[in-house]
Design a protein around this motif. Structure first.
Motif, PDB file in Angstrom:
ATOM      1  N   PRO A 159       0.808  -1.233   0.000  1.00  0.00           N
ATOM      2  CA  PRO A 159       0.000   0.000   0.000  1.00  0.00           C
ATOM      3  C   PRO A 159       0.836   1.275   0.000  1.00  0.00           C
ATOM      4  O   PRO A 159       0.490   2.236  -0.687  1.00  0.00           O
ATOM      5  CB  PRO A 159      -0.833  -0.134   1.279  1.00  0.00           C
ATOM      6  CG  PRO A 159      -0.886  -1.597   1.549  1.00  0.00           C
ATOM      7  CD  PRO A 159       0.419  -2.148   1.089  1.00  0.00           C
ATOM      8  N   ARG A 163       0.781   4.206  -2.841  1.00  0.00           N
ATOM      9  CA  ARG A 163       0.490   5.610  -2.538  1.00  0.00           C
ATOM     10  C   ARG A 163       1.570   6.523  -3.094  1.00  0.00           C
ATOM     11  O   ARG A 163       1.279   7.557  -3.711  1.00  0.00           O
ATOM     12  CB  ARG A 163       0.386   5.781  -1.022  1.00  0.00           C
ATOM     13  CG  ARG A 163       0.103   7.213  -0.584  1.00  0.00           C
ATOM     14  CD  ARG A 163       0.476   7.391   0.869  1.00  0.00           C
ATOM     15  NE  ARG A 163       1.898   7.145   1.057  1.00  0.00           N
ATOM     16  CZ  ARG A 163       2.467   6.891   2.235  1.00  0.00           C
ATOM     17  NH1 ARG A 163       1.731   6.797   3.320  1.00  0.00           N
ATOM     18  NH2 ARG A 163       3.770   6.702   2.314  1.00  0.00           N
ATOM     19  N   LEU A 187     -12.959   4.833  -4.098  1.00  0.00           N
ATOM     20  CA  LEU A 187     -12.162   4.590  -2.895  1.00  0.00           C
ATOM     21  C   LEU A 187     -10.674   4.429  -3.178  1.00  0.00           C
ATOM     22  O   LEU A 187      -9.853   4.979  -2.431  1.00  0.00           O
ATOM     23  CB  LEU A 187     -12.699   3.349  -2.162  1.00  0.00           C
ATOM     24  CG  LEU A 187     -12.052   3.051  -0.805  1.00  0.00           C
ATOM     25  CD1 LEU A 187     -12.196   4.232   0.137  1.00  0.00           C
ATOM     26  CD2 LEU A 187     -12.678   1.799  -0.191  1.00  0.00           C
ATOM     27  N   ARG A 191      -7.964   6.728  -1.330  1.00  0.00           N
ATOM     28  CA  ARG A 191      -7.021   6.085  -0.407  1.00  0.00           C
ATOM     29  C   ARG A 191      -5.571   6.324  -0.800  1.00  0.00           C
ATOM     30  O   ARG A 191      -4.738   6.657   0.051  1.00  0.00           O
ATOM     31  CB  ARG A 191      -7.318   4.589  -0.355  1.00  0.00           C
ATOM     32  CG  ARG A 191      -6.377   3.776   0.523  1.00  0.00           C
ATOM     33  CD  ARG A 191      -6.878   2.348   0.630  1.00  0.00           C
ATOM     34  NE  ARG A 191      -8.159   2.295   1.332  1.00  0.00           N
ATOM     35  CZ  ARG A 191      -8.950   1.224   1.341  1.00  0.00           C
ATOM     36  NH1 ARG A 191      -8.606   0.144   0.668  1.00  0.00           N
ATOM     37  NH2 ARG A 191     -10.086   1.248   2.004  1.00  0.00           N
ATOM     38  N   PHE A 192      -5.247   6.166  -2.073  1.00  0.00           N
ATOM     39  CA  PHE A 192      -3.847   6.194  -2.476  1.00  0.00           C
ATOM     40  C   PHE A 192      -3.384   7.561  -2.988  1.00  0.00           C
ATOM     41  O   PHE A 192      -2.189   7.779  -3.121  1.00  0.00           O
ATOM     42  CB  PHE A 192      -3.585   5.117  -3.527  1.00  0.00           C
ATOM     43  CG  PHE A 192      -3.839   3.733  -3.007  1.00  0.00           C
ATOM     44  CD1 PHE A 192      -2.992   3.161  -2.079  1.00  0.00           C
ATOM     45  CD2 PHE A 192      -4.955   3.023  -3.408  1.00  0.00           C
ATOM     46  CE1 PHE A 192      -3.240   1.887  -1.579  1.00  0.00           C
ATOM     47  CE2 PHE A 192      -5.211   1.749  -2.926  1.00  0.00           C
ATOM     48  CZ  PHE A 192      -4.347   1.185  -2.003  1.00  0.00           C
ATOM     49  N   GLU A 195      -4.815   9.746   0.831  1.00  0.00           N
ATOM     50  CA  GLU A 195      -4.467   9.163   2.133  1.00  0.00           C
ATOM     51  C   GLU A 195      -5.655   9.229   3.092  1.00  0.00           C
ATOM     52  O   GLU A 195      -5.521   9.593   4.261  1.00  0.00           O
ATOM     53  CB  GLU A 195      -3.252   9.874   2.742  1.00  0.00           C
ATOM     54  CG  GLU A 195      -2.003   9.804   1.881  1.00  0.00           C
ATOM     55  CD  GLU A 195      -0.809  10.482   2.544  1.00  0.00           C
ATOM     56  OE1 GLU A 195      -0.722  10.439   3.788  1.00  0.00           O
ATOM     57  OE2 GLU A 195       0.022  11.052   1.826  1.00  0.00           O
ATOM     58  N   ASP A 197     -10.022   7.519   3.712  1.00  0.00           N
ATOM     59  CA  ASP A 197     -10.846   6.337   3.508  1.00  0.00           C
ATOM     60  C   ASP A 197     -12.259   6.767   3.142  1.00  0.00           C
ATOM     61  O   ASP A 197     -12.507   7.938   2.789  1.00  0.00           O
ATOM     62  CB  ASP A 197     -10.852   5.450   4.759  1.00  0.00           C
ATOM     63  CG  ASP A 197     -11.221   6.227   6.008  1.00  0.00           C
ATOM     64  OD1 ASP A 197     -11.813   7.318   5.885  1.00  0.00           O
ATOM     65  OD2 ASP A 197     -10.927   5.763   7.124  1.00  0.00           O
TER      66      ASP A 197
END
Length: 248
Positions: A159, A163, A187, A191-192, A195, A197
């Motif tokens: 992960p 990112r 999502l 998320r990436f 950073e 959710d």
């Protein structure tokens, strides 16, 4: 003179004859010596002995330790096992970067393939752009970002690596052409790139090195749950001034 019996050695004239019983000399009495007083025996346990020092047993080397190659006692002790961190499998996603006016859109590809003109997800995206006052025919910027990059190999594709890659990709594109607001749709994009959710949906994010971004639910999620569109519309109205002022 306290003399009981006296006998002359010779017979005296005109003396009375001696009595024979007086001539018998009694044997001297033998007095047995007194027995010594017995001394009480002292029990052995009662004898106080000086305190003995505790013996210190020095471990002697065993036969195995004297052999060649035997490890010292310190090294032979069992060392605690090192617990390795669990290996996190690489995330899997596909993202497409689009440009609409002064906005960049990082959109999750629902099928993993580029949008087709008649895809329901793409038609929904065009409706959202029209509602936002932006061109409804966005331009494709580069190839889709697919993760993991390699099917095999020892490269880190966890992960954090994903990112760093996504943010680096966006940073390069935004240096080429600045944008007023970055849309993160889906999502994986939130998320990436942001950073964050799913709790960040419909909120504005400040990303270091990338600036202001807007977190939006995925296109497929909006089609499956149409009630989410009202929240998206309200958040869009709050942020619309950013790109409208840029277009003027």
């Amino acid at each position: 003179m306290q003399v009981v019996n006296w006998l002359p050695r010779t017979e005296l004239p005109f003396a009375a004859p001696s009595r024979p019983e007086l001539l018998d000399m009694p044997e001297p009495e033998v007095v047995a010596p007194a027995a010594p007083t017995p001394v009480a025996e002292v029990p052995v346990a009662a004898v106080v002995k000086p305190a003995e020092r505790a013996k210190i047993e020095v471990p002697r080397p065993s036969l195995a330790s004297t052999r060649t190659g035997a490890k010292p006692v310190e090294e032979a002790e069992e060392t605690p096992a090192v617990v390795k961190a669990p290996i996190v499998p690489p995330p899997r996603f596909a993202l497409q970067l689009l440009r609409a006016g002064r906005c960049l859109l990082l959109v999750e590809l629902p099928t993993g393939e580029p949008f087709q003109t008649r895809d329901p997800a793409y038609l929904l995206l065009k409706d959202m752009l029209r509602a936002a006052g932006l061109p409804d025919s966005p331009q494709i910027v580069g190839e889709p970002v697919r993760w993991p990059l390699l099917v095999r190999g020892t490269m880190d594709q966890g992960p954090e690596a994903a990112r760093d890659f996504v943010q680096g990709f966006l940073s390069v594109r935004m240096e080429e052409t600045p944008c007023a607001c970055l849309w993160l749709i889906g999502l994986p994009a939130v998320r990436f790139a942001g950073e964050a959710d799913a709790e960040a949906f419909n909120r504005e994010l400040q990303i270091e090195g990338l600036g202001s971004a807007w977190a939006v639910p995925g296109l497929e999620l909006l089609m499956e749950e149409p009630q989410r569109k009202a929240d998206v519309w309200q958040a869009m109205r709050r942020l619309m001034a950013r790109w409208k002022e840029s277009n003027e």
